[in-house]
Design a protein around this motif. Structure first.
Motif, PDB file in Angstrom:
ATOM      1  N   TYR A   1     -15.402 -10.140  -0.226  1.00 15.24           N
ATOM      2  CA  TYR A   1     -14.744  -9.055  -0.936  1.00 15.24           C
ATOM      3  C   TYR A   1     -14.037  -9.556  -2.183  1.00 15.24           C
ATOM      4  N   LYS A   2     -14.016  -8.698  -3.167  1.00 18.93           N
ATOM      5  CA  LYS A   2     -13.332  -9.008  -4.417  1.00 18.93           C
ATOM      6  C   LYS A   2     -11.827  -9.125  -4.150  1.00 18.93           C
ATOM      7  N   GLY A   3     -11.247 -10.236  -4.541  1.00 15.80           N
ATOM      8  CA  GLY A   3      -9.816 -10.444  -4.395  1.00 15.80           C
ATOM      9  C   GLY A   3      -9.375 -10.988  -3.051  1.00 15.80           C
ATOM     10  N   GLU A   4     -10.315 -11.311  -2.149  1.00 11.10           N
ATOM     11  CA  GLU A   4      -9.895 -11.793  -0.834  1.00 11.10           C
ATOM     12  C   GLU A   4      -9.332 -13.207  -0.873  1.00 11.10           C
ATOM     13  N   ASP A   5      -9.456 -13.895  -1.980  1.00 12.90           N
ATOM     14  CA  ASP A   5      -8.859 -15.222  -2.106  1.00 12.90           C
ATOM     15  C   ASP A   5      -7.418 -15.176  -2.623  1.00 12.90           C
ATOM     16  N   TRP A   6      -6.945 -14.009  -3.075  1.00 12.87           N
ATOM     17  CA  TRP A   6      -5.577 -13.885  -3.573  1.00 12.87           C
ATOM     18  C   TRP A   6      -4.515 -14.199  -2.523  1.00 12.87           C
ATOM     19  N   PRO A   7      -4.636 -13.704  -1.279  1.00 17.31           N
ATOM     20  CA  PRO A   7      -3.617 -14.072  -0.281  1.00 17.31           C
ATOM     21  C   PRO A   7      -3.536 -15.585  -0.060  1.00 17.31           C
ATOM     22  N   PHE A   8      -4.678 -16.266  -0.065  1.00 14.20           N
ATOM     23  CA  PHE A   8      -4.681 -17.715   0.115  1.00 14.20           C
ATOM     24  C   PHE A   8      -4.002 -18.411  -1.067  1.00 14.20           C
ATOM     25  N   LEU A   9      -4.301 -17.960  -2.278  1.00 16.38           N
ATOM     26  CA  LEU A   9      -3.666 -18.557  -3.459  1.00 16.38           C
ATOM     27  C   LEU A   9      -2.160 -18.306  -3.463  1.00 16.38           C
ATOM     28  N   LEU A  10      -1.740 -17.102  -3.075  1.00 20.44           N
ATOM     29  CA  LEU A  10      -0.303 -16.813  -2.976  1.00 20.44           C
ATOM     30  C   LEU A  10       0.361 -17.683  -1.907  1.00 20.44           C
ATOM     31  N   THR A  11      -0.345 -17.932  -0.824  1.00 23.92           N
ATOM     32  CA  THR A  11       0.187 -18.791   0.229  1.00 23.92           C
ATOM     33  C   THR A  11       0.357 -20.221  -0.270  1.00 23.92           C
ATOM     34  N   LEU A  12      -0.613 -20.701  -1.044  1.00 25.53           N
ATOM     35  CA  LEU A  12      -0.487 -22.044  -1.595  1.00 25.53           C
ATOM     36  C   LEU A  12       0.706 -22.154  -2.545  1.00 25.53           C
ATOM     37  N   LEU A  13       0.993 -21.083  -3.278  1.00 20.22           N
ATOM     38  CA  LEU A  13       2.108 -21.090  -4.228  1.00 20.22           C
ATOM     39  C   LEU A  13       3.441 -20.686  -3.611  1.00 20.22           C
ATOM     40  N   ALA A  14       3.437 -20.183  -2.386  1.00 17.76           N
ATOM     41  CA  ALA A  14       4.656 -19.670  -1.752  1.00 17.76           C
ATOM     42  C   ALA A  14       5.804 -20.677  -1.713  1.00 17.76           C
ATOM     43  N   PRO A  15       5.575 -21.942  -1.323  1.00 14.71           N
ATOM     44  CA  PRO A  15       6.717 -22.869  -1.320  1.00 14.71           C
ATOM     45  C   PRO A  15       7.323 -23.071  -2.701  1.00 14.71           C
ATOM     46  N   LEU A  16       6.482 -23.135  -3.715  1.00 11.46           N
ATOM     47  CA  LEU A  16       6.990 -23.300  -5.082  1.00 11.46           C
ATOM     48  C   LEU A  16       7.744 -22.060  -5.541  1.00 11.46           C
ATOM     49  N   LEU A  17       7.191 -20.880  -5.277  1.00  8.99           N
ATOM     50  CA  LEU A  17       7.866 -19.640  -5.654  1.00  8.99           C
ATOM     51  C   LEU A  17       9.205 -19.488  -4.934  1.00  8.99           C
ATOM     52  N   GLY A  18       9.221 -19.797  -3.643  1.00 10.03           N
ATOM     53  CA  GLY A  18      10.466 -19.713  -2.877  1.00 10.03           C
ATOM     54  C   GLY A  18      11.499 -20.713  -3.353  1.00 10.03           C
ATOM     55  N   TRP A  19      11.065 -21.932  -3.651  1.00  7.50           N
ATOM     56  CA  TRP A  19      11.973 -22.960  -4.143  1.00  7.50           C
ATOM     57  C   TRP A  19      12.592 -22.540  -5.475  1.00  7.50           C
ATOM     58  N   LEU A  20      11.755 -22.014  -6.388  1.00  6.18           N
ATOM     59  CA  LEU A  20      12.279 -21.558  -7.681  1.00  6.18           C
ATOM     60  C   LEU A  20      13.259 -20.405  -7.510  1.00  6.18           C
ATOM     61  N   LEU A  21      12.937 -19.462  -6.638  1.00  2.00           N
ATOM     62  CA  LEU A  21      13.831 -18.330  -6.385  1.00  2.00           C
ATOM     63  C   LEU A  21      15.154 -18.801  -5.785  1.00  2.00           C
ATOM     64  N   LEU A  22      15.084 -19.691  -4.822  1.00  2.46           N
ATOM     65  CA  LEU A  22      16.291 -20.217  -4.189  1.00  2.46           C
ATOM     66  C   LEU A  22      17.137 -21.003  -5.187  1.00  2.46           C
ATOM     67  N   LYS A  23      16.485 -21.728  -6.065  1.00  4.57           N
ATOM     68  CA  LYS A  23      17.213 -22.504  -7.074  1.00  4.57           C
ATOM     69  C   LYS A  23      17.930 -21.579  -8.054  1.00  4.57           C
ATOM     70  N   GLN A  24      17.318 -20.446  -8.373  1.00  5.56           N
ATOM     71  CA  GLN A  24      17.934 -19.501  -9.305  1.00  5.56           C
ATOM     72  C   GLN A  24      19.086 -18.730  -8.659  1.00  5.56           C
ATOM     73  N   ILE A  25      18.992 -18.456  -7.367  1.00 11.06           N
ATOM     74  CA  ILE A  25      19.990 -17.641  -6.682  1.00 11.06           C
ATOM     75  C   ILE A  25      21.240 -18.445  -6.340  1.00 11.06           C
ATOM     76  N   THR A  26      21.050 -19.667  -5.880  1.00 13.36           N
ATOM     77  CA  THR A  26      22.193 -20.460  -5.405  1.00 13.36           C
ATOM     78  C   THR A  26      22.804 -21.285  -6.526  1.00 13.36           C
ATOM     79  N   GLU A  27      24.074 -21.604  -6.361  1.00 14.01           N
ATOM     80  CA  GLU A  27      24.782 -22.429  -7.332  1.00 14.01           C
ATOM     81  C   GLU A  27      24.640 -23.893  -6.939  1.00 14.01           C
ATOM     82  N   PRO A  28      24.641 -24.805  -7.920  1.00  9.48           N
ATOM     83  CA  PRO A  28      24.507 -26.231  -7.603  1.00  9.48           C
ATOM     84  C   PRO A  28      25.649 -26.707  -6.706  1.00  9.48           C
ATOM     85  N   GLY A  29      25.339 -27.660  -5.850  1.00  8.06           N
ATOM     86  CA  GLY A  29      26.356 -28.228  -4.974  1.00  8.06           C
ATOM     87  C   GLY A  29      25.842 -28.390  -3.559  1.00  8.06           C
TER      88      GLY A  29
END
Length: 158
Positions: free
Chosen positions: A81-109
């Motif tokens: 199916y067209k686009g069936e590889d998108w969930p897999f690609l999002l899963t591969l990027l999930a740790p990076l996306l979560g890390w960036l989001l967490l870094k932006q939300i929290t203050e250093p320390g």
């Protein structure tokens, strides 16, 4: 559906463990489980979107298996199916996306380091479960007669 229930139970268990290990009676709330829930929702909604509007993008051919018995289906074709590889690609990027989001939300320390540690520890389990479910091809339709295959670019009934 059972894997999503297992994932939610794992997140609930993690929350209970986190609450029971609070320091000095004060609860430090971790947003790591929330970020993983959001990333899981993003992957699952993308997968549902693809599966509810399947458009044929190609075929996977499965060769016949050799047996002493008669094989009723010597070969088969699975729809891709067209686009069936998108969930897999999002899963591969999930740790990076979560890390960036967490870094932006929290203050250093120290609190950021604590949040990052919990994000990483929880991610070992959640990311592996996401990876397994996003690679699942059990939803593909299978055909045993090449003449019945739908045209590439056509919609099929889920």
């Amino acid at each position: 559906m059972a894997e999503w229930a297992f994932g939610l139970l794992a997140l609930l268990g993690y929350g209970i463990w986190l609450y029971s290990n609070r320091e000095l009676g004060g609860v430090q709330l971790s947003i790591a489980p929330l970020i993983w829930v959001l990333l899981t929702a993003l992957v699952s909604l993308t997968q549902l979107s693809v599966l509810h509007n399947p458009v044929v993008s190609g075929y996977s051919h499965n060769d016949a298996w050799v047996s002493m018995n008669d094989n009723l289906h010597p070969e088969s074709w699975q729809l891709e199916y067209k686009g069936e590889d998108w969930p897999f690609l999002l899963t591969l990027l999930a740790p990076l996306l979560g890390w960036l989001l967490l870094k932006q939300i929290t203050e250093p320390g120290a609190l950021r380091a604590w949040q990052m540690r919990h994000f990483r520890n929880l991610g070992f389990v959640v990311w592996l479960a996401l990876l397994i479910t996003s690679c699942d091809t059990g939803h593909r339709q299978e055909y045993y007669n090449q003449a019945e295959l739908p045209a590439i670019g056509s919609r099929v009934n889920p």
